[in-house]
Design a protein around this motif. Structure first.
Motif, mmCIF file in Angstrom:
data_model
loop_
_atom_site.group_PDB
_atom_site.id
_atom_site.type_symbol
_atom_site.label_atom_id
_atom_site.label_comp_id
_atom_site.label_asym_id
_atom_site.label_seq_id
_atom_site.Cartn_x
_atom_site.Cartn_y
_atom_site.Cartn_z
ATOM 1 N N LEU A 87 0.835 -1.202 0.000
ATOM 2 C CA LEU A 87 0.000 0.000 0.000
ATOM 3 C C LEU A 87 0.868 1.250 0.000
ATOM 4 C CD1 LEU A 87 -2.739 1.389 0.190
ATOM 5 C CD2 LEU A 87 -2.628 1.130 2.682
ATOM 6 N N ALA A 88 1.933 1.233 0.797
ATOM 7 C CA ALA A 88 2.841 2.382 0.870
ATOM 8 C C ALA A 88 3.421 2.705 -0.500
ATOM 9 C CB ALA A 88 3.953 2.092 1.874
ATOM 10 N N LYS A 89 3.783 1.662 -1.237
ATOM 11 C CA LYS A 89 4.352 1.858 -2.579
ATOM 12 C C LYS A 89 3.317 2.468 -3.521
ATOM 13 C CE LYS A 89 6.805 -0.634 -6.242
ATOM 14 N NZ LYS A 89 7.340 -1.945 -6.692
ATOM 15 N N GLU A 90 2.070 2.052 -3.376
ATOM 16 C CA GLU A 90 1.016 2.547 -4.260
ATOM 17 C C GLU A 90 0.681 4.016 -4.006
ATOM 18 O OE1 GLU A 90 -0.523 1.184 -6.757
ATOM 19 O OE2 GLU A 90 0.298 -0.847 -6.637
ATOM 20 N N GLY A 139 2.605 6.208 -2.118
ATOM 21 C CA GLY A 139 3.768 7.076 -1.985
ATOM 22 C C GLY A 139 4.013 7.626 -0.592
ATOM 23 N N TRP A 140 3.562 6.886 0.430
ATOM 24 C CA TRP A 140 3.796 7.277 1.813
ATOM 25 C C TRP A 140 4.490 6.145 2.558
ATOM 26 C CZ3 TRP A 140 2.741 12.061 4.047
ATOM 27 C CH2 TRP A 140 2.064 12.959 3.211
ATOM 28 N N ASP A 141 5.173 6.486 3.643
ATOM 29 C CA ASP A 141 5.968 5.513 4.388
ATOM 30 C C ASP A 141 5.091 4.452 5.047
ATOM 31 O OD1 ASP A 141 8.839 5.077 5.470
ATOM 32 O OD2 ASP A 141 7.567 4.886 7.233
ATOM 33 N N ALA A 142 5.526 3.190 4.971
ATOM 34 C CA ALA A 142 4.757 2.083 5.534
ATOM 35 C C ALA A 142 4.615 2.202 7.045
ATOM 36 C CB ALA A 142 5.413 0.743 5.174
ATOM 37 N N SER A 143 5.636 2.737 7.722
ATOM 38 C CA SER A 143 5.555 2.865 9.175
ATOM 39 C C SER A 143 4.477 3.861 9.575
ATOM 40 C CB SER A 143 6.909 3.287 9.751
ATOM 41 O OG SER A 143 7.273 4.577 9.288
ATOM 42 N N LEU A 144 4.301 4.919 8.791
ATOM 43 C CA LEU A 144 3.232 5.879 9.067
ATOM 44 C C LEU A 144 1.872 5.226 8.887
ATOM 45 C CD1 LEU A 144 2.003 8.651 9.596
ATOM 46 C CD2 LEU A 144 2.394 9.207 7.186
ATOM 47 N N LEU A 145 1.698 4.465 7.800
ATOM 48 C CA LEU A 145 0.420 3.786 7.562
ATOM 49 C C LEU A 145 0.119 2.782 8.669
ATOM 50 C CD1 LEU A 145 0.686 3.162 3.704
ATOM 51 C CD2 LEU A 145 -0.428 5.058 4.906
ATOM 52 N N SER A 146 1.158 2.116 9.160
ATOM 53 C CA SER A 146 0.978 1.162 10.255
ATOM 54 C C SER A 146 0.491 1.866 11.520
ATOM 55 C CB SER A 146 2.296 0.436 10.536
ATOM 56 O OG SER A 146 2.176 -0.417 11.661
ATOM 57 N N LYS A 147 1.101 3.012 11.829
ATOM 58 C CA LYS A 147 0.685 3.772 13.014
ATOM 59 C C LYS A 147 -0.752 4.268 12.870
ATOM 60 C CE LYS A 147 5.313 5.371 14.295
ATOM 61 N NZ LYS A 147 6.223 6.536 14.401
ATOM 62 N N MET A 148 -1.141 4.626 11.666
ATOM 63 C CA MET A 148 -2.514 5.091 11.449
ATOM 64 C C MET A 148 -3.509 3.951 11.647
ATOM 65 S SD MET A 148 -1.871 7.579 8.135
ATOM 66 C CE MET A 148 -3.629 7.910 7.858
ATOM 67 N N GLU A 149 -3.196 2.777 11.129
ATOM 68 C CA GLU A 149 -4.110 1.642 11.267
ATOM 69 C C GLU A 149 -4.212 1.138 12.700
ATOM 70 O OE1 GLU A 149 -3.721 -1.580 8.599
ATOM 71 O OE2 GLU A 149 -3.841 -0.354 6.778
ATOM 72 N N GLY A 172 -1.983 13.008 8.638
ATOM 73 C CA GLY A 172 -2.353 14.355 8.207
ATOM 74 C C GLY A 172 -3.299 14.311 7.020
ATOM 75 N N PRO A 173 -3.872 15.459 6.639
ATOM 76 C CA PRO A 173 -4.851 15.479 5.549
ATOM 77 C C PRO A 173 -4.283 15.014 4.209
ATOM 78 C CG PRO A 173 -4.177 17.709 6.163
ATOM 79 C CD PRO A 173 -3.643 16.794 7.215
ATOM 80 N N GLU A 174 -2.982 15.247 3.985
ATOM 81 C CA GLU A 174 -2.401 14.870 2.691
ATOM 82 C C GLU A 174 -2.402 13.357 2.487
ATOM 83 O OE1 GLU A 174 -0.878 16.710 4.951
ATOM 84 O OE2 GLU A 174 -0.726 18.739 4.099
ATOM 85 N N VAL A 175 -1.935 12.606 3.507
ATOM 86 C CA VAL A 175 -1.894 11.153 3.365
ATOM 87 C C VAL A 175 -3.301 10.574 3.330
ATOM 88 C CG1 VAL A 175 -1.676 10.772 5.862
ATOM 89 C CG2 VAL A 175 -0.917 9.001 4.277
ATOM 90 N N VAL A 176 -4.230 11.171 4.065
ATOM 91 C CA VAL A 176 -5.613 10.680 4.054
ATOM 92 C C VAL A 176 -6.246 10.909 2.683
ATOM 93 C CG1 VAL A 176 -7.892 10.888 5.112
ATOM 94 C CG2 VAL A 176 -5.847 11.043 6.541
ATOM 95 N N GLN A 177 -5.981 12.053 2.086
ATOM 96 C CA GLN A 177 -6.496 12.322 0.743
ATOM 97 C C GLN A 177 -5.921 11.341 -0.274
ATOM 98 O OE1 GLN A 177 -5.419 16.426 0.220
ATOM 99 N NE2 GLN A 177 -7.241 17.214 1.266
ATOM 100 N N ALA A 178 -4.633 11.012 -0.120
ATOM 101 C CA ALA A 178 -4.008 10.048 -1.025
ATOM 102 C C ALA A 178 -4.672 8.674 -0.900
ATOM 103 C CB ALA A 178 -2.514 9.951 -0.732
ATOM 104 N N LEU A 179 -4.992 8.284 0.327
ATOM 105 C CA LEU A 179 -5.655 6.998 0.542
ATOM 106 C C LEU A 179 -7.072 7.016 -0.027
ATOM 107 C CD1 LEU A 179 -4.409 6.318 4.173
ATOM 108 C CD2 LEU A 179 -3.877 4.934 2.165
#
Length: 280
Positions: free
Chosen positions: A36-39, A41-51, A58-65
Motif C-alpha cells: 500500500l505504501a508503494k502505491e 507514496g507514503w511511508d509504511a511505518s506511518l500507515l501502520s501507526k494510522m491503522e 495528516g490530511p495529505e496522506v488521508v487524501q491520497a488513501l
C-alpha cells in the motif's frame, strides 16, 4: 434522549472508526502495508501507526488513501471527525499531537517536570490533577498521556533527547514511593538506545530557556517545528526562522548540561537520597 441505534457493529468512537475503515479498505484489496505504501507514496511505518490508532496522520496522506481506494471524501470526513473529537486532546494541543506522532526525532528541555513521554502513570495523574483536572476528565487525560509513551517503543521509534533542569529532580511527588518509581523510570528509559537523558545543574548560568519548556520535532519531510510552553500558555512554532533561533538556544543549553553518563549518576544519587530518607 433515546439511545443511538448501532447498525453496523463497528466502532462508535471516531478514532476507532477511522482506523477500522483504513484496515478494512486495505484488507479488501489484499495488500500488505508495504504494498500500500508503494502505491500511495507514503511511508509504511506511518500507515501502520494510522491503522493501529497511534496517529491519525495528516490530511495529505488521508487524501491520497481516499484517491487510491476510490472513496472520495469518505476517509477525509472520518479523519476530520476523529481529529475534532473532544475526547482526544484539547484544541491547543491537537495539531502538536499529530506532528509528534509523525516525528522521526525529538529534542526536549524541561523546566519543572519531565516530559509526558517519560512520566509514570502516577506522575501523569498528579501533574494533571495539579492543573485542575478531576473525575472522568482526569482519567481520560491520564489515559491519553500514557498512550503517547508508545511513540518511543518499537523498532521504528524516533530518537529522543530530553534535557531536564535539576529543578525537575528537586521537585518530588507527595508520595515518596511514587517519586522513587518516577526516578527509576527515568533511569530505565535512559538505557534505551533511542533515548538520551541529560541534566542541567542549577549552578548553570542564566540562559534563554530558563522559564520555557521546549520540544523540537523533526518530521518526515525534514522540517523541524517547535512547541514552547511556560506557566500560562503553549505555542506551536512552525516558522523556520523562529524555530532556528530556539534551536540555537537549545544547543547552548545542551552544551552546558551534564553528559549522559554524568546525568545517570546524578539521577542515581537522587534515587539513593529518596531511598535512604526515613519513613515519616
Amino acid at each position: 434522549m433515546p439511545q443511538r441505534l448501532v447498525i453496523t457493529g463497528r466502532s462508535q468512537e471516531p478514532r476507532g472508526r477511522f482506523t477500522e475503515e483504513l484496515r478494512r479498505l486495505r484488507s479488501e484489496r489484499g495488500l500488505s502495508l508495504r504494498e500500500l505504501a508503494k502505491e500511495v507514496g507514503w511511508d509504511a511505518s506511518l500507515l501502520s501507526k494510522m491503522e493501529s490508532g497511534r496517529t491519525l496522520g495528516g490530511p495529505e496522506v488521508v487524501q491520497a488513501l481516499d484517491q487510491f481506494h476510490g472513496t472520495p471524501g469518505l476517509l477525509v470526513t472520518l479523519w476530520e471527525v476523529a481529529v475534532a473529537d473532544p475526547k482526544q486532546f484539547k484544541e491547543q494541543y491537537r495539531r502538536y499531537m499529530l506532528l509528534e506522532s509523525e516525528a522521526v526525532s525529538l529534542w526536549h528541555y524541561g523546566v519543572s517536570r519531565p516530559p509526558g513521554l517519560l512520566q509514570t502513570d502516577a506522575y501523569a495523574r498528579e501533574a494533571l490533577a495539579a492543573g485542575g483536572l478531576k473525575g472522568k476528565e482526569l482519567e481520560q487525560q491520564v489515559e491519553a498521556r500514557i498512550g503517547r509513551r508508545e511513540l518511543l517503543e518499537g523498532a521504528d521509534a524516533p530518537t529522543f533527547r530530553s534535557i531536564l533542569s535539576e529543578a525537575v529532580l528537586r521537585t518530588p511527588l507527595p508520595n515518596r514511593g511514587e517519586w522513587r518509581e518516577q526516578l527509576e523510570h527515568l533511569l530505565d528509559m535512559s538505557e534505551r538506545p533511542n533515548i538520551t537523558l541529560q541534566v542541567l545543574p542549577l549552578s548553570t548560568a542564566f540562559h534563554g530557556l530558563a522559564s520555557t519548556a521546549m520540544m523540537f520535532l523533526r518530521l518526515l519531510d525534514s522540517r523541524t517545528v517547535a512547541h514552547a510552553e511556560n506557566d500560562v500558555r503553549g505555542e506551536l512554532i512552525e516558522d523556520a526562522s523562529r524555530v532556528e533561533r530556539f534551536q540555537r538556544t537549545y544547543d547552548a543549553v545542551r552544551d552546558t548540561a551534564l553528559s549522559p553518563a554524568e546525568s545517570r549518576k546524578f539521577v542515581l544519587r537522587m534515587l539513593e537520597e529518596v531511598t535512604c530518607e526515613p519513613s515519616t
